[in-house]
Each structure stands twice: as C-alpha cells, then as structure tokens.
Design a protein around this motif. Structure first.
Motif, PDB file in Angstrom:
ATOM      1  N   ASN A  92       0.852  -1.183   0.000  1.00  0.00           N
ATOM      2  CA  ASN A  92       0.000   0.000   0.000  1.00  0.00           C
ATOM      3  C   ASN A  92       0.886   1.232   0.000  1.00  0.00           C
ATOM      4  OD1 ASN A  92      -2.146   1.968   1.784  1.00  0.00           O
ATOM      5  ND2 ASN A  92      -3.030   0.623   0.248  1.00  0.00           N
ATOM      6  N   ASP A 140       0.978   5.835  -0.101  1.00  0.00           N
ATOM      7  CA  ASP A 140       0.324   7.134  -0.062  1.00  0.00           C
ATOM      8  C   ASP A 140       1.318   8.150  -0.622  1.00  0.00           C
ATOM      9  OD1 ASP A 140      -1.670   8.954   0.280  1.00  0.00           O
ATOM     10  OD2 ASP A 140      -1.552   9.049   2.468  1.00  0.00           O
ATOM     11  N   ASP A 165       2.429  12.148  -0.275  1.00  0.00           N
ATOM     12  CA  ASP A 165       2.232  13.314   0.586  1.00  0.00           C
ATOM     13  C   ASP A 165       2.204  14.608  -0.230  1.00  0.00           C
ATOM     14  OD1 ASP A 165       4.880  14.056   0.060  1.00  0.00           O
ATOM     15  OD2 ASP A 165       5.646  13.338   1.988  1.00  0.00           O
ATOM     16  N   CYS A 175      -1.612   6.061   5.547  1.00  0.00           N
ATOM     17  CA  CYS A 175      -2.284   7.339   5.293  1.00  0.00           C
ATOM     18  C   CYS A 175      -1.445   8.440   5.924  1.00  0.00           C
ATOM     19  CB  CYS A 175      -3.693   7.313   5.896  1.00  0.00           C
ATOM     20  SG  CYS A 175      -4.602   8.862   5.772  1.00  0.00           S
ATOM     21  N   ALA A 191      -6.527   0.516   4.587  1.00  0.00           N
ATOM     22  CA  ALA A 191      -6.048   1.894   4.680  1.00  0.00           C
ATOM     23  C   ALA A 191      -7.123   2.871   5.140  1.00  0.00           C
ATOM     24  CB  ALA A 191      -5.495   2.335   3.331  1.00  0.00           C
ATOM     25  N   VAL A 196      -8.479   6.849   4.874  1.00  0.00           N
ATOM     26  CA  VAL A 196      -8.451   7.977   3.937  1.00  0.00           C
ATOM     27  C   VAL A 196      -9.125   9.172   4.593  1.00  0.00           C
ATOM     28  CG1 VAL A 196      -8.420   6.525   1.872  1.00  0.00           C
ATOM     29  CG2 VAL A 196     -10.610   7.302   2.792  1.00  0.00           C
ATOM     30  N   LEU A 220     -12.146  10.660   9.161  1.00  0.00           N
ATOM     31  CA  LEU A 220     -11.397   9.525   8.620  1.00  0.00           C
ATOM     32  C   LEU A 220     -12.358   8.419   8.239  1.00  0.00           C
ATOM     33  CD1 LEU A 220      -8.430   9.280  11.160  1.00  0.00           C
ATOM     34  CD2 LEU A 220      -8.365  10.218   8.837  1.00  0.00           C
ATOM     35  N   PHE A 267     -12.363   4.251   6.901  1.00  0.00           N
ATOM     36  CA  PHE A 267     -11.545   3.055   6.762  1.00  0.00           C
ATOM     37  C   PHE A 267     -12.446   1.829   6.740  1.00  0.00           C
ATOM     38  CE2 PHE A 267     -12.076   3.662  11.277  1.00  0.00           C
ATOM     39  CZ  PHE A 267     -12.017   2.414  11.890  1.00  0.00           C
ATOM     40  N   GLU A 314     -10.128  -1.472   0.073  1.00  0.00           N
ATOM     41  CA  GLU A 314      -9.868  -0.049   0.318  1.00  0.00           C
ATOM     42  C   GLU A 314     -11.051   0.749  -0.207  1.00  0.00           C
ATOM     43  OE1 GLU A 314      -5.822   2.142   0.170  1.00  0.00           O
ATOM     44  OE2 GLU A 314      -6.730   2.525  -1.780  1.00  0.00           O
ATOM     45  N   CYS A 356      -2.638   5.877  -6.185  1.00  0.00           N
ATOM     46  CA  CYS A 356      -2.837   7.137  -5.479  1.00  0.00           C
ATOM     47  C   CYS A 356      -2.702   8.300  -6.457  1.00  0.00           C
ATOM     48  CB  CYS A 356      -1.792   7.299  -4.360  1.00  0.00           C
ATOM     49  SG  CYS A 356      -2.049   6.213  -2.944  1.00  0.00           S
ATOM     50  N   SER A 373      -3.424  14.364   0.890  1.00  0.00           N
ATOM     51  CA  SER A 373      -2.533  14.926   1.903  1.00  0.00           C
ATOM     52  C   SER A 373      -2.545  16.448   1.845  1.00  0.00           C
ATOM     53  CB  SER A 373      -1.113  14.393   1.714  1.00  0.00           C
ATOM     54  OG  SER A 373      -1.040  13.020   2.020  1.00  0.00           O
ATOM     55  N   TYR A 427      -5.859  17.595   3.283  1.00  0.00           N
ATOM     56  CA  TYR A 427      -5.886  17.493   4.747  1.00  0.00           C
ATOM     57  C   TYR A 427      -5.245  18.731   5.381  1.00  0.00           C
ATOM     58  CZ  TYR A 427      -4.305  16.366   9.429  1.00  0.00           C
ATOM     59  OH  TYR A 427      -4.038  16.429  10.775  1.00  0.00           O
TER      60      TYR A 427
END
Length: 1009
Positions: A72, A74, A76, A136, A183, A185, A192, A194, A251, A392, A455, A458
């Motif tokens: 997996n 992610d 950033d 994540c 994961a 997200v 969040l 999951f 996922e 991703c 990311s 967020y």
C-alpha cells in the motif's frame, strides 16, 4: 536518507528508456514477447509489459532493490511516495525467509524532479510491523493499518523518521491477514474513513475497550456481519459503522460529496468481484443477514447464478452492487478529481486489481436512487507478474501505482520477495515537479483545498478550520462560484463545520445541483441533533437521489414526525428502484411498526401496486404478515414469482408469521403442492412443524416424494426422524457407493441405530460395510475394526472391512494405530494399507507402507518434480491437458460449470497466474490456500472426525463441504471442535502424473481466461 544512482540491476537506466507512451503499444508488445522469462523480470524491461491508455505515458519511478513487495502507498503534499513493504508476508505458510527487524515503511523522493525516485528514507522498521496493509499520511502523522493494530506514527522534528508511535485501534482480526484492517483515507467532511475484511470481528480502542458505534452498541460480530466500513473523527473518536457484510473490502474512496465507493473480493473463482456504492448503514449480503449462513446454503428464492447468489441479492435488506467485474483480486481505489487524466477518467473511480493485472476506471452514471457503471481500462499488464496493489493521486494530478510484482497474488502466498515497483501515469512522465502549497494564508489554503491529492487537502482543511471565521469569506466565495461543483462541495463541508448557524446549510439544501443538496443533508446529519427540519422540505424533491438521502437520514430518528416523513418518501417509490427501496429499509430500521403503519394509512391498496408490494416485501414488522401471506398465497400468480414473499417471511419472527404459514399448507401431493409445502416447511421452526398435525402430515408426504434425494437426508436430519431408520437402511443397501448412501449411513449412527445396522449386516454385509467406511464416527470405526478382527467374520467380510476402514480421517488414524500394535493379521495388512492410498495426509500412507510384509521402513521414493526451467522450455497440448484435468482435478474443481464445486473454481485461472505460479500451486498446494478454502478437522460429540471445508457457520449450525462436492450440515450442539489446519486437501498431483502430463495440464490451465 539513502540516495540511489541510475546504474546497476534494479535501478533506472539513462533518459526515459523505461517508458510506454501512447502510440507505441504494438512495438512494445512485440519486444516484450521476444524476451526470455528472466529478461521479462528485469526492471529495465518493466514498462514493455504494460499497455497504457492513449494520450498517456507510464514510467517506472522506482524498482528493486530500492523497495520490495509494496502492499500500500500514499503520496504526501511534497509528492513523496510512502510505501508499506511486506517482506515478512505469511512466512509460516509459504516458507519464505524473514527478517527479525520487521517490515519497513519507506519514503521515496524524486530529488531532481526527473520522474525517478532517487532518494529513500526508512521512516520506520520494527518487529511489530508485519506486512501492513494500509498507510495514510496526514501532515506529520502517519496512520499504518497492521492487524490487529492501527498505529499512529509521528514525525515530530520533520526529519523523515518516526519519533513516536501510539495505538489508535486494536483487536482487529488476526495478524498478517489479507482480510484484516485496510487503509485510512481523509474525507471531505474532515473525518477519517476506513474498512476491514471479514477476518476481523471487533474493534477495540487504544485501551483495549470495545468501541461503540453511532447507536451506542459495541462493534462486534454480534451486531454486524463480516467486513465493515467505518467513519470516525480525526482523533479516532465517534466511530460509525457505515456498512457491513462484505467479504474483503480492501480499500474505500470518498468523493467530495461524501459518497463512498469501494471494491469487494469474492470467494476465489466465483467471478463475483464487485464494486459498491456504500449506502450508509447498509447490509451488503455476503452472508445471511439473520443466521450468518454462507451464500452456498440453500434458501428460498435463490438467485439464478453464482455471482448473484454470492451476495444474497434476492434477499430483502441487501443493497445492490454497483458493478460485478468477474474474477479478480481487487486492491487500492480512489476517486480521481484532478484534471491531468483524459476527460473520461475525471471525477470517476480508479481502481487497481492485482488478479487480472490491471488499473481501470468505472465511469458512473445515475441510475434511479443509485448508480450504474461500466469498465474502462487505464493500464493493463501483459506481464502477469504485474500486481498493482494500490493507486494514489499525486499533487500534480498524476497517478502513482504500487506493484507488488509477483507470480502470485497474495492469498497467503508470495513467490518472490526480491522485487517491487512504483510507476507513474501522466501525460508526460519526464518531469515530476510539485509546487509548495501555502497553508498559512486563507487564499493559499483555499487553493490547496482544491488539490486532487488527499494529503494536500488534509493540510488545507486543518489550516482553514483553525482560522475559523477568518476563512469564511473565501470559503463562501468558492461555494458561490460557478465552477466545479465538487470544489463547491468541499467549501460547503467546511462552512457547515465552522459556521454554527444555518445560513450555508440552508443554501446547500436549496442548491440547484442535487449532489450539493445531498452534501448538505449529510452535513446536517453530522452537525445537527434534529435532522427533521432540514429534510422535511426535501421529502418531495424531484430528484430521487436526494429523497434517498432523506430516507437514510431518518434511520433511528425518534421524532414523531419521522414516520409521516418516511411514509411520504415511501409513497414515491416506483416499484422498480431497488436502490430507493433499500434506502427506505435503512431509514425504517428499528421503527418498522410505526413507519409501515403510517405508509398503509395513505396506501390502503398497497398489495395492488408494484411499489406497494415492494414495500411489503421489504418490511420487517408483523403488521406486514397478513399482506405477505396474501401475496405469497395468491395462486393466480406463478409460484416462482411468489418466492420472494416466502423468503421475506424468514426475516419476520413471531407466532403471527407461523400461523400465517401454517394456514397456507396444502394437503395434496401434486408437484405444485409438494413444492409449496417444502418452501413453507423451510420457513417454519422445527418445533412448530412437529406440534402441528397438518404440518407433520405434509412433512411425511414430502419425505415420500423426495426419498433418495439429498433433500430427503436433509429433512430427516433436521427433524431427527428415527421412524425413517428402515428407509435409511434401504438407501444404504441400494446406494452404498454414492454420497447419498454414505450420508444415510452416517445418519443411522447419528440416530443411534447401531442395532438395526448390525441386523442389516447379516443380510447385506457388502453394501453396509461399503457405506459405513467414509462415516468416520468412533462407533462406525469400532464396528469396522471389530468386523475385520473378529474370528466370527468370514474372510470376505474381514477383507472388505480392512479395505474401507481407512476411508475416513478417524479410520486412517485407527489403521495406523492397529499397524503399530501389530493387531492386524498379516494377510490383511496389504489390504488395509491400500485403503489409505488416496489419503491427503501422505505421511500416513508412507508410514503405513513401512508395515507391509517384507518391507522395512521403505516409503515411496520421491518422484522427480518438473522444474520451472523445464516447464518454460516446453510447449504443452491444451486438449491433452484438459483430459488430465478431468481425470485428476475435476473431482474438486470446476471449469465453466463442469466438475465438482469443492475447491476454488478455475474458469479464469490463466488470467490470474502465469505458468510458473500454476506449477507452484500444484507442487506446493499448502503454501497458498485461498481464503475460505482452508482445511478444517471437525470432531463431533458422538466421536466422528471429519475433514473438509467450512462453507457456512452460524451460532446454531456448521456446514462442511467434502471432497467430491458433497455438503453436510451439523448442529453446533453436536460439534466438539472445529480446528483449521495449515495443510491443503489437494494431494501433490506431481506424484501421480508424468512430467509431460503436468506440462499439458499447466498449458490447459494457462489457457483459461
């Protein structure tokens, strides 16, 4: 930090040689096919084995030894790729080496922006990290999903190294399991999301306490079934269960409106992999909602095909599937809300499926209250080692792909630990430049909020939320813009969280875009205690999806107006839209009595319309029983069309239902009467049937009609009818060598009819002994042993008893025990040993052979095994391989409906595994047992020891499938233990066929696509 130069095996050559661009597919395909198998595995040839959509390029960003086995990833806000590795994946099963240091979490960076990840930092490595399945990145916080834990790692000083870690959740299934927690997200609402697969049964907090759901109930498998979907606050509090009864929902992805999408894997080989729109609080049908029984269990109104049966799609209370994609091993998913990809991929789901070696999109269109979707390939691997485990979005809108790169595809097995790749898809992959976002200013954060990368979003969300009222004017400007509605939705989410008034919420509820209205309803659910004032004005909205959201929002709302609102919404059902019907069912959960009564007050002729009949079928209240009975008992309508109503009775408990069903019983013995009565008896409790003379009479009439069929054995077992012993004995004599005869023999011992069995032995010893052999109960094994050793038995009986004594697992153990104590007469030893020849426990047979007269500890010599090199140098014959399959494999596997349904179906196995992986699966079957096909040893309280696959297990009953495809159910009260073994029931076939036959077999299997 470790820098990687562009030289040496596994690292990138100069320029952009590792690139597949639009327009050169044919050339690359030809070059790839000319490579040797070893050359195909080299990183410098990686992209030759990939086909990319026109208008795009795919480039290799990183490969081994920079990373290994990525599960997996992610990306950033700096464009760095974070990787979970799985070097230590399932070593106890596949025998691969491990490292005591544990698996790694890596940060890979493109320092010079040329599209190549040239710097590596080990963020964390520890013995507690074993094949983590989710990562994540949220600022300096990194959430790592690693059953049975979810870890929070923190990089406090920004050096790319974890400074501390904390438990976020725990108690989540078994360690190192593909069906564990996946994961996390970040959602557009600041929460969040999951999920976890069906190996997980509960959720505990950091202190080990059971987490409670939105209703205050503990999250366990007592309330919920199988895999689940969750939402929680950013700190892990306020957990909601948003859906359940998935198998292995790997996922999920959440779009800007808060709509949730995910994939779910099927039991291997059943072509039932699915994509779901996750309708909040829905049941998704992997197992029986009420009993937990598996999908193979017989039920009223059974679906027409296995892919539909697999998800109980004919049952009331099951949310439909968005799309079924056939065979596969679905993994990472996202909703692409960027603008770099071609138009057809924008605002659509993008999904990696490691089984068929593919990255694809599912363009979604509205379909009533739900959606429909098609399949659009984005990246396809000709190289069957290409195993995309995740996908991703980078901050620039390009796609980053993780490639596990292995001949197999998980399922507890890894064929290669030395490889792993990262790819990038973009219009041009020659440069990879990520601008530095400005989160400090409102304007910069507003711009960042519109990023396709989670990311970045967020960090933007945190900044804008922290700035509070200062951010409102710019958020308002974005919300009021005439541009992208998804960006407007992101602004609305923040506005409803920052501004506690109703201004923006009411604007959203009145917006011209139905998706914005739905977003506002969802925001109101999260921020307002009383939802009624917000959804009441929308209860007659012209858009059915808005009304769907209103119906769901009524779930567990106790306001007196709720029933009236629900009745208004239900009265707008068109009788065709299953999505809308299930939304109504979700909204009425726990309040069916009042909601359904309110509906009937304004729909007094509900039974006369399609819509009304749908609502009655879906209702979970005794008030619906008379109407259900009217519909189920309407003989002017064909029985097949009425089966749905009989199935609906199963979901309504109580005396009223029982009396309604008893009243529908017909005393006749015509085919229609028997079929109807069989359905009614299935829906009634055993006690009710036995206490009703009419029902009991019908039961015996039905027994006469189905005598000699599996249904007969099922009925006698269910009702424990000792009166059927004489007819069971007749079945044993007439069908001694068939599964029916074996089941009848076992049932005789279950009914404690040994005395009658012994009497029958005097008249029909051959048939009785033959049928008893596979039973495997202690008393049946004792009987066979006594017959073999008794001096009063004639030679023929003794030899036959010796031959069948080892036909059950308990019998195998008994034979070996008797051999060790020299209790078997010498002349019967060869017969008893020969009876063990087909045991799956080859060590038992090998040891038994050492007791053959004239043999001194001489088990079978090891057969020569076909090597990978020999296989790849050979060309098999497909037709001959098909013949080999039918002779050796069809007793346990099906291909296109032909063969026995015991092990995984193999109709598309060639699309999933290359030849080398097929060889390994045949030679080492225990190294990679598919989930759901594990061998179990079942011991009953009456002494039987049985071996098979548990296909269904409820609180009251367990169903076992045996080799040959026969299934048998046992009450849990009869079971002493069920223990899973680590050995496959598949025998090592390479010892039973020549190398040439094995080559032909693999050629045939490789052709199945």
């Amino acid at each position: 930090m470790q820098a990687f130069k562009r030289k040496g095996r596994g690292l990138l050559p100069p320029a952009m040689a590792l690139l597949v661009a639009a327009g050169c597919h044919t050339d690359h395909a030809a070059r790839f096919e000319q490579l040797t198998e070893d050359e195909k595995r080299l990183p410098e040839n990686a992209t030759l084995g990939l086909d990319i959509r026109d208008g795009l390029e795919v480039g290799l960003m990183a490969s081994e030894p920079m990373l290994l086995n990525p599960t997996n990833i992610d990306v950033d806000d700096r464009g760095r790729v974070w990787v979970n590795e799985a070097y230590n994946y399932r070593p106890t099963l596949n025998g691969n080496p491990t490292t005591d240091k544990g698996d790694r979490i890596l940060i890979l960076e493109d320092a010079d922006h040329d599209g190549v990840l040239d710097q590596r930092t080990v963020f964390y490595q520890g013995p507690e990290i074993n094949a983590p399945l989710g990562i994540c990145v949220l600022g300096n916080r990194v959430i790592v999903s690693q059953s049975p834990y979810v870890w929070d790692f923190y990089d406090d000083n920004g050096d790319g190294k974890a400074d501390r870690k904390e438990i976020l959740f725990q108690g989540i299934g078994g360690e190192q399991h593909d069906h564990g927690v996946h994961a996390f997200v970040f959602g557009p609402d600041g929460k969040l999301y999951f999920n976890f697969g069906n190996e997980c049964h509960t959720l505990l907090d950091r202190d080990g306490n059971i987490v409670t759901d939105q209703d205050g109930d503990g999250i366990t498998n007592k309330k919920y079934r199988q895999g689940m979907v969750f939402r929680c606050d950013i700190d892990g509090s306020n957990v909601e269960v948003l859906g359940h009864n998935f198998r292995n929902n790997y996922e999920l992805a959440v779009d800007s409106y808060g709509t949730i999408w995910q994939s779910d894997n099927d039991d291997d080989g059943n072509r039932a992999v699915r994509i779901n729109y996750v309708m909040e609080y829905g049941n998704y049908g992997y197992s029986d909602e009420l009993t937990g029984a598996g999908w193979r269990e017989n039920r009223t109104n059974l679906e027409d095909s296995i892919p539909l049966q697999h998800w109980h799609l004919n049952d009331p209370g099951v949310v439909p599937n968005l799309l079924q994609t056939g065979a596969g091993s679905p993994t990472g998913m996202l909703v692409y809300e960027g603008d770099m990809l071609p138009k057809e991929f924008r605002n659509q789901i993008v999904h990696s499926d490691a089984g068929p070696n593919i990255i694809r999109s599912y363009p979604v269109e509205r379909d009533g209250a739900g959606y429909r979707a098609s399949i659009l390939n984005l990246l396809k691997g000709r190289d069957q080692w290409f195993r995309p485990s995740d996908v991703c979005v980078a901050p620039d809108g390009s796609l980053i792909i993780a490639d596990w790169y292995d001949p197999g595809v998980g399922g507890h097995q890894a064929g290669d630990q030395t490889r792993g790749r990262i790819y990038r898809i973009a219009r041009s992959v020659s440069k990879y430049r990520i601008p530095s976002p400005d989160y400090s200013s409102v304007e910069g954060a507003i711009h960042a909020l519109q990023s396709p990368n989670l990311s970045v979003r967020y960090n933007a969300w945190v900044s804008l939320s922290d700035q509070g009222s200062k951010a409102v004017p710019q958020l308002e400007k974005l919300f009021h813009s005439n541009g992208n509605d998804r960006m407007r939705a992101r602004a609305l989410w923040l506005l409803t969280k920052i501004d506690k008034g109703d201004t923006y919420l009411l604007e959203g509820l009145q917006d011209s875009n139905p998706d914005i209205r739905i977003t506002a309803i969802r925001a109101a659910q999260q921020t307002r205690k009383n939802i009624i004032p917000y959804i009441a004005p929308l209860s007659k909205d012209k858009n059915v999806q808005v009304r769907r959201a209103c119906a769901i929002a009524l779930r567990h709302v106790k306001d007196p107006q709720a029933a009236e609102l629900w009745a208004t919404l239900a009265s707008q059902h068109d009788g065709k839209d299953r999505w809308y019907l299930e939304a109504l069912g979700i909204g009425a959960e726990g309040q069916w009595d009042s909601f359904f009564t309110a509906f009937l007050e304004i729909n007094r002729d509900a039974v006369k319309t399609d819509a009304g009949r749908d609502i009655i079928w879906r209702a979970r209240t005794e008030t619906a029983v008379p109407l259900l009975a009217q519909l189920a008992g309407d003989s002017s309508v064909g029985l097949k069309s009425r089966l749905r109503y009989f199935r609906a009775f199963d979901f309504i408990p109580g005396e009223v239902k029982a009396q309604a069903l008893l009243a529908m019983i017909r005393p006749g013995d015509s085919g229609d009467d028997l079929q109807l009565n069989s359905i009614i008896l299935r829906a009634l409790d055993t006690k009710v049937v036995m206490e009703s003379k009419s029902a009991s009479d019908v039961l015996h009439t039905l027994l006469d009609a189905v005598y000699g069929k599996p249904e007969y054995i099922d009925l006698v077992t269910q009702y424990e009818l000792k009166s059927e012993v004489p007819r069971l004995l007749e079945l044993v004599v007439s069908r001694a060598s068939s599964s029916i005869g074996h089941r009848a023999a076992g049932l005789l011992f279950q009914l404690q009819a040994e005395k009658q069995v012994k009497e029958a032995l005097k008249q029909q010893p051959d048939s009785i002994i033959t049928a008893i052999g596979p039973v495997g109960m202690e008393r049946s094994v004792d009987m066979l042993e006594n017959l073999m050793l008794s001096r009063s038995s004639n030679d023929e009986i003794r030899r036959l008893s010796a031959a069948v004594l080892g036909k059950s697992m308990a019998g195998e153990d008994r034979v070996l025990s008797l051999l060790k104590t020299h209790a078997i007469p010498e002349e019967l030893i060869p017969v008893a040993v020969e009876g063990l020849k087909n045991t799956w426990r080859k060590a038992i047979y090998a040891e038994a052979r050492s007791y053959l007269p004239g043999t001194e500890n001489n088990p079978d010599a090891a057969a020569e095994v076909l090597t990978e090199a020999e296989l790849m140098a050979s060309k098999g014959n497909i037709e001959k391989g098909k013949t080999v399959f039918q002779a050796n494999c069809a007793t346990c596997h099906q291909v296109n409906g032909q063969g026995q349904d015991f092990g995984p179906k193999l109709s598309q196995i060639g699309a999933k595994l290359p030849k080398t992986a097929l060889l390994d699966a045949i030679v080492n079957p225990s190294a990679g047992i598919s989930f759901g096909y594990e061998t179990s040893v079942i011991t009953t309280k009456n002494g039987a020891t049985l071996m098979g696959i548990v296909s269904s297990r409820t609180e009251l009953e367990v169903t076992i499938r045996f080799m040959g495809g026969v299934s048998q159910s046992f009450k849990m009260a009869e079971i002493a233990s069920v223990k899973e073994t680590k050995e496959s029931m598949m025998p090592p076939l390479q010892h039973t066929m020549s190398k040439g036959q094995l080559v032909d077999l693999i050629e045939y299997l490789a052709s199945l696509k």
